[in-house]
Design a protein around this motif. Structure first.
Motif, PDB file in Angstrom:
ATOM      1  N   ASP A 124      10.292  13.106 -14.931  1.00  0.00           N
ATOM      2  CA  ASP A 124      10.920  12.732 -13.670  1.00  0.00           C
ATOM      3  C   ASP A 124      10.737  13.876 -12.693  1.00  0.00           C
ATOM      4  O   ASP A 124      10.477  15.024 -13.082  1.00  0.00           O
ATOM      5  N   LEU A 125      10.873  13.575 -11.406  1.00  0.00           N
ATOM      6  CA  LEU A 125      10.584  14.554 -10.373  1.00  0.00           C
ATOM      7  C   LEU A 125      11.485  14.330  -9.171  1.00  0.00           C
ATOM      8  O   LEU A 125      12.076  13.270  -8.997  1.00  0.00           O
ATOM      9  N   SER A 126      11.568  15.371  -8.353  1.00  0.00           N
ATOM     10  CA  SER A 126      12.339  15.279  -7.117  1.00  0.00           C
ATOM     11  C   SER A 126      11.423  14.728  -6.032  1.00  0.00           C
ATOM     12  O   SER A 126      10.816  13.679  -6.201  1.00  0.00           O
ATOM     13  N   SER A 127      11.321  15.429  -4.923  1.00  0.00           N
ATOM     14  CA  SER A 127      10.329  15.058  -3.921  1.00  0.00           C
ATOM     15  C   SER A 127       8.962  15.458  -4.432  1.00  0.00           C
ATOM     16  O   SER A 127       8.829  16.091  -5.479  1.00  0.00           O
ATOM     17  N   GLY A 128       7.948  15.131  -3.700  1.00  0.00           N
ATOM     18  CA  GLY A 128       6.597  15.407  -4.132  1.00  0.00           C
ATOM     19  C   GLY A 128       6.218  16.854  -3.931  1.00  0.00           C
ATOM     20  O   GLY A 128       7.063  17.733  -3.889  1.00  0.00           O
ATOM     21  N   PRO A 129       4.937  17.158  -3.794  1.00  0.00           N
ATOM     22  CA  PRO A 129       4.475  18.538  -3.688  1.00  0.00           C
ATOM     23  C   PRO A 129       5.145  19.271  -2.533  1.00  0.00           C
ATOM     24  O   PRO A 129       5.443  18.688  -1.499  1.00  0.00           O
ATOM     25  N   GLY A 130       5.378  20.549  -2.735  1.00  0.00           N
ATOM     26  CA  GLY A 130       6.018  21.356  -1.715  1.00  0.00           C
ATOM     27  C   GLY A 130       7.160  22.160  -2.297  1.00  0.00           C
ATOM     28  O   GLY A 130       7.324  22.255  -3.511  1.00  0.00           O
ATOM     29  N   PRO A 131       7.981  22.757  -1.451  1.00  0.00           N
ATOM     30  CA  PRO A 131       9.059  23.612  -1.943  1.00  0.00           C
ATOM     31  C   PRO A 131      10.021  22.897  -2.887  1.00  0.00           C
ATOM     32  O   PRO A 131      10.649  23.528  -3.731  1.00  0.00           O
ATOM     33  N   ALA A 132      10.163  21.584  -2.728  1.00  0.00           N
ATOM     34  CA  ALA A 132      11.107  20.858  -3.570  1.00  0.00           C
ATOM     35  C   ALA A 132      10.414  20.145  -4.731  1.00  0.00           C
ATOM     36  O   ALA A 132      10.988  19.252  -5.334  1.00  0.00           O
ATOM     37  N   GLY A 133       9.182  20.528  -5.052  1.00  0.00           N
ATOM     38  CA  GLY A 133       8.400  19.794  -6.032  1.00  0.00           C
ATOM     39  C   GLY A 133       8.738  20.127  -7.468  1.00  0.00           C
ATOM     40  O   GLY A 133       7.892  20.597  -8.235  1.00  0.00           O
ATOM     41  N   VAL A 134       9.981  19.876  -7.878  1.00  0.00           N
ATOM     42  CA  VAL A 134      10.403  20.143  -9.243  1.00  0.00           C
ATOM     43  C   VAL A 134      10.069  18.940 -10.120  1.00  0.00           C
ATOM     44  O   VAL A 134      10.360  17.796  -9.770  1.00  0.00           O
ATOM     45  N   ILE A 135       9.456  19.200 -11.266  1.00  0.00           N
ATOM     46  CA  ILE A 135       9.147  18.175 -12.249  1.00  0.00           C
ATOM     47  C   ILE A 135       9.711  18.622 -13.589  1.00  0.00           C
ATOM     48  O   ILE A 135       9.571  19.788 -13.971  1.00  0.00           O
ATOM     49  N   MET A 185      14.660  13.663 -28.053  1.00  0.00           N
ATOM     50  CA  MET A 185      15.124  13.156 -26.770  1.00  0.00           C
ATOM     51  C   MET A 185      14.744  11.690 -26.614  1.00  0.00           C
ATOM     52  O   MET A 185      13.679  11.266 -27.051  1.00  0.00           O
ATOM     53  N   SER A 186      15.625  10.939 -25.991  1.00  0.00           N
ATOM     54  CA  SER A 186      15.350   9.525 -25.760  1.00  0.00           C
ATOM     55  C   SER A 186      15.090   9.218 -24.298  1.00  0.00           C
ATOM     56  O   SER A 186      14.443   8.216 -23.983  1.00  0.00           O
ATOM     57  N   ASP A 187      15.580  10.052 -23.372  1.00  0.00           N
ATOM     58  CA  ASP A 187      15.322   9.810 -21.955  1.00  0.00           C
ATOM     59  C   ASP A 187      15.581  11.075 -21.158  1.00  0.00           C
ATOM     60  O   ASP A 187      16.243  12.017 -21.631  1.00  0.00           O
ATOM     61  N   LEU A 188      15.045  11.091 -19.940  1.00  0.00           N
ATOM     62  CA  LEU A 188      15.197  12.208 -19.010  1.00  0.00           C
ATOM     63  C   LEU A 188      15.241  11.617 -17.611  1.00  0.00           C
ATOM     64  O   LEU A 188      14.424  10.764 -17.269  1.00  0.00           O
ATOM     65  N   ASP A 189      16.215  12.046 -16.793  1.00  0.00           N
ATOM     66  CA  ASP A 189      16.343  11.492 -15.442  1.00  0.00           C
ATOM     67  C   ASP A 189      16.959  12.536 -14.525  1.00  0.00           C
ATOM     68  O   ASP A 189      17.795  13.344 -14.953  1.00  0.00           O
ATOM     69  N   VAL A 190      16.533  12.540 -13.257  1.00  0.00           N
ATOM     70  CA  VAL A 190      17.104  13.450 -12.269  1.00  0.00           C
ATOM     71  C   VAL A 190      17.828  12.644 -11.204  1.00  0.00           C
ATOM     72  O   VAL A 190      17.557  11.464 -10.991  1.00  0.00           O
ATOM     73  N   TYR A 228       4.471   5.866 -21.423  1.00  0.00           N
ATOM     74  CA  TYR A 228       5.891   5.942 -21.739  1.00  0.00           C
ATOM     75  C   TYR A 228       6.785   5.792 -20.506  1.00  0.00           C
ATOM     76  O   TYR A 228       7.753   5.045 -20.529  1.00  0.00           O
ATOM     77  N   THR A 229       6.480   6.519 -19.453  1.00  0.00           N
ATOM     78  CA  THR A 229       7.279   6.409 -18.228  1.00  0.00           C
ATOM     79  C   THR A 229       6.374   6.451 -17.014  1.00  0.00           C
ATOM     80  O   THR A 229       5.278   7.023 -17.035  1.00  0.00           O
ATOM     81  N   LEU A 230       6.858   5.832 -15.940  1.00  0.00           N
ATOM     82  CA  LEU A 230       6.182   5.824 -14.642  1.00  0.00           C
ATOM     83  C   LEU A 230       7.249   6.132 -13.609  1.00  0.00           C
ATOM     84  O   LEU A 230       8.209   5.373 -13.458  1.00  0.00           O
ATOM     85  N   ARG A 231       7.137   7.261 -12.906  1.00  0.00           N
ATOM     86  CA  ARG A 231       8.177   7.692 -11.980  1.00  0.00           C
ATOM     87  C   ARG A 231       7.589   8.016 -10.613  1.00  0.00           C
ATOM     88  O   ARG A 231       6.667   8.830 -10.491  1.00  0.00           O
ATOM     89  N   MET A 232       8.168   7.386  -9.586  1.00  0.00           N
ATOM     90  CA  MET A 232       7.814   7.725  -8.214  1.00  0.00           C
ATOM     91  C   MET A 232       8.679   8.874  -7.732  1.00  0.00           C
ATOM     92  O   MET A 232       9.842   9.014  -8.122  1.00  0.00           O
TER      93      MET A 232
END
Length: 821
Positions: free
Chosen positions: A23-34, A72-77, A283-287
């Motif tokens: 899972d990820l926050s915003s896309g590339p850039g300062p907030a690009g946490v995955i 682990m069974s899931d991960l979400d932000v 396994y997962t698809l996250r926008m």
């Protein structure tokens, strides 16, 4: 932190980085946490979660406080992750962990509850946690896990997803959704069993064996143009603003993309073919939370982690585990006198040092493969230093100065995990090789022949001889142990002496005893029959590595953080590791064979090598050669359709491009070298979006030449694009120069023993596989790295050195804010 590259194409040699959840926050850039979790049991000593702060270019383990022993069974932000930093992981047996500092550290918030899917939504006041009990109801928490309520809903929750205040889950063919952060729910029967769900303002989607079903607004579900068995689905969070993108994956081709609400669809190919080792590939698809503008979507596969920046039409791969991962450290039995060590890596070959790790040489000449899974040092009967090394399908050997390698005996089968040489090697010629699946191979003639001595076993995680080379203990990834009483000729399973969580068992030999690390803590055993558990509560979690010195000094690294030492005459375990543990728990620890004279300990964390010369109290990062990314190390992404390769895994002109073809590489480092063959055409070099050079590779044919290089780059992500303009150009490898922090200030104390801690960056002392030296400064060394945080690690959020203390306070902050709201 040095990090790996983006992508690979169809020449990926084997799945080495299976990612289950992402899972990820915003896309590339300062907030690009995955945040990404590895598929359990695929890497014999894995981290559970990896974390990136730069959109996937560089990765670091996210380990602090995350001491789960079950999978682990899931991960979400959180939908507001860029602001609140909230993330949750659920586990199959132990409940949930929550982070409030962007995944840097974690706190256990729901104990001993088997959980399946989980999601984080937002009700306008703060994040709301949703967690599905396995075989039970859906749970909901408004205070970050302090208290939980049972949602009035059917049991056996399947897929669970959230977006903003909206949430959705499935039970069989029934789709449930909530528009108020899980307080109330509506439902509709899609008519066919649902494999995955997603939801956004204005749209609900379900992936089924027939294809993707979509419902808009308050309307009913209907089958879209995305047909066939689908395992994942995602809809744009900006649907209500007119962004009608639906993306789904099946099990082979790639991503199915619709930009008109499912009326039509296109296929975004992911060129790495599905592996025969798995039946489920996606396994997962996250926008991204900012998908409406950044168009970023991630897909986790058995074959790796993939990113698209154009709404799923084209993809490239991220490696969360760098090909330069350090897999083995071997010290000379005369280390105090010769300061000699060898370091092995995954996909980047072998390095040698004769000055205690201050400088290294690449030792890849005649190396038949680029991955060294383990290395052992010993001495022959005449005193000659001998090294044996485990590669895929074979064991090779060499003698000092280790410039040439040759195969030892017949081929083995498959991927090795551990190579251990008998303490009586000079006389008995015995060594054992643990494998990922075939079991254990043994030689008793100095490697001339290798014989399988066990049936097929779970992957071997460790092997240790006793001092007499009679009793041998083996650890398994499954959490079990094996035992031999005849020097490894036959083995039997050790009856469980405690519950056996599926975590690798790590073993080392101490004088008179074995030191054993498990998923439940640390044990000792003198004979492999009776076991005694260490009672220090700090050693009761999942163990990441154990090591023992010749005097009995013991080291234990814990998965959730912390390195501990017990001295033979000490009163108890002491926490050590200053200067290293902020980067992660070490996966390799080796104590000098001459520890009584040099007080030296080496450790590896991912691609970093650390040395202590004060008995293991403090560590500093020491110099390694530039990290060599081979062409087949999943290091490059090529747009060519006319690629040619050799058949090896190591050095060679393996990738050639024709006019118009392009290679792209994303790295983090302070310098880059492009190695290839002369005798070809011309190429354009683009660095970070600007054309910087044109390279002519014509001339007499010569391999492993440095065709282009750059130094003095800032320690950040860099994008290198090389385009063939005419003729043919080749790629053997890329060398990436890592950043090494300056030494600690003088007032931290003086280390004793071993070579002096000069603090100088590593020098390129000559690569045996490179005929042309890279660009250097006047003194022959690479330019010094730019100044950063002075080595204190305080400027890097990735390391999260203060995470343990912050987590409870931050959780209290959120809970109080919720109550006051």
């Amino acid at each position: 932190m040095l990090a790996i590259l983006t992508a690979s194409a169809a020449w990926a040699h084997h799945p080495h980085d299976p990612i289950e959840r992402v899972d990820l926050s915003s896309g590339p850039g300062p907030a690009g946490v995955i945040l990404a979790s590895r598929l359990p049991n695929q890497n014999w000593r894995p981290y559970d979660v990896m974390r990136s702060e730069d959109g996937g270019v560089s990765w670091a383990p996210s380990f602090t406080g995350l001491d789960n022993a079950s999978d682990m069974s899931d991960l979400d932000v959180s939908p507001e992750f860029d602001a609140d930093g909230v993330a949750m992981v659920t586990t199959l047996e132990e409940g949930a962990w929550v982070s409030v500092d962007f995944g840097r550290s974690w706190e256990h918030v729901l104990d001993d509850v088997p959980l399946g899917s989980g999601a984080v939504v937002h009700d306008g006041l703060g994040p709301v946690l949703l967690a599905a009990q396995i075989g039970g109801a859906l749970l909901r928490s408004e205070d970050l896990g302090a208290t939980w309520d049972t949602v009035t809903a059917p049991a056996l929750v399947g897929s669970l997803s959230g977006s903003g205040a909206r949430a959705a889950y499935s039970v069989g063919s029934v789709y449930y959704w909530s528009d108020d952060a899980g307080t109330t729910w509506d439902s509709a029967d899609v008519g066919v069993d649902i494999a995955a769900v997603d939801i956004a303002p204005g749209a609900r989607a379900a992936a089924t064996v027939q294809g993707v079903y979509l419902a808009e607004g308050s309307g009913s579900f209907s089958l879209t143009a995305i047909r066939g068995p689908m395992t994942t689905v995602a809809v744009s969070p900006a649907w209500a603003q007119g962004d009608r993108v639906v993306i789904a994956t099946g099990n082979a081709v790639g991503a199915f993309v619709s930009e008109d609400g499912g009326a039509t669809m296109d296929v975004g190919l992911i060129r790495i073919p599905p592996s025969e080792q798995a039946t489920i590939h996606y396994y997962t698809l996250r926008m991204s939370r900012g998908f409406g503008t950044d168009r970023t979507v991630l897909a986790s596969r058995f074959e790796g982690l993939f990113r698209s920046g154009d709404a799923g039409h084209t993809w490239m791969e991220f490696d969360t585990r760098p090909p330069a991962l350090l897999t083995a450290i071997a010290l000379s039995p005369r280390y105090a006198d010769d300061h000699t060590l060898l370091v092995g890596s995954y996909d980047s070959g072998v390095w040698s040092s004769t000055d205690g790790g201050d400088t290294f040489e690449v030792k890849n000449t005649t190396l038949p493969r680029a991955s060294a899974y383990d290395i052992q040092f010993t001495a022959s009967s005449d005193g000659t230093l001998v090294s044996s090394m485990a590669l895929r399908d074979k064991v090779i050997g060499g003698t000092a100065p280790f410039d040439e390698w040759s195969q030892l005996g017949n081929n083995t089968i498959g991927y090795p995990t551990r190579l251990r040489v008998s303490p009586n090697w000079a006389d008995d010629g015995v060594a054992l090789l643990g494998m990922r699946t075939p079991g254990i191979f043994r030689t008793s003639d100095f490697g001339a022949t290798w014989v399988s001595v066990t049936p097929q076993l779970p992957p071997i995680s460790d092997i240790a001889f006793d001092e007499d080379a009679r009793v041998v203990l083996t650890g398994h990834v499954s959490g079990r142990l094996g035992r031999s009483t005849d020097g490894g000729q036959t083995f039997a399973s050790v009856p469980p002496f405690a519950p056996t969580p599926v975590e690798p068992v790590l073993i080392d030999r101490c004088p008179g005893t074995f030191l054993i690390g498990t998923g439940l803590g640390v044990y000792t055993s003198s004979d492999g029959v009776t076991f005694v558990q260490e009672t220090d509560p700090r050693l009761s979690g999942v163990v990441h590595e154990v090591a023992c010195g010749p005097d009995g000094t013991r080291f234990v690294a814990m998965r959730a953080g912390g390195l501990f030492r017990l001295e033979p005459s000490g009163p108890g375990w002491v926490e050590v590791g200053a200067g290293m543990v902020e980067d992660g728990p070490p996966a390799e620890i080796v104590v000098s064979p001459t520890f009584d004279r040099d007080h030296t300990v080496f450790a590896a964390v991912d691609q970093w090598l650390y040395r202590s010369t004060d008995g293991g109290d403090r560590y500093r990062r020491v110099g390694i050669a530039p990290i060599r990314y081979e062409e087949d190390a999943q290091a490059v992404d090529s747009t060519s359709s006319t690629l040619t390769f050799d058949s090896g895994e190591s050095v060679g002109a393996a990738l050639s491009l024709e006019a118009g073809d392009t290679v792209e590489i994303l790295v983090r480092g302070i310098g880059l070298d492009w190695l290839g063959a002369t005798g070809g055409g011309t190429a354009q070099v683009e660095l970070d979006g600007s054309v910087v050079d044109t390279v002519d590779t014509s001339g007499p044919v010569a391999y492993q030449q440095v065709l282009w290089s750059v130094r003095g780059l800032p320690d950040e992500a860099h994008r290198l694009v090389i385009t063939c303009l005419s003729g043919t150009i080749t790629f053997d490898a890329f060398d990436v120069w890592p950043y090494l922090p300056p030494p600690p200030p003088d007032d931290t104390g003086t280390e004793t023993g071993g070579p002096p801690e000069t603090g100088t960056p590593p020098t390129d002392t000559g690569s045996t596989t490179t005929d042309t030296d890279p660009t250097t400064t006047d003194d022959g060394n690479p330019p010094p790295p730019p100044e950063s945080d002075g080595g204190c690690h305080c400027a890097s959020a990735t390391r999260g050195s203060a995470g343990v203390a912050r987590v409870p306070l931050a959780l209290l902050f959120w809970r109080r804010r919720r109550r006051s709201g």
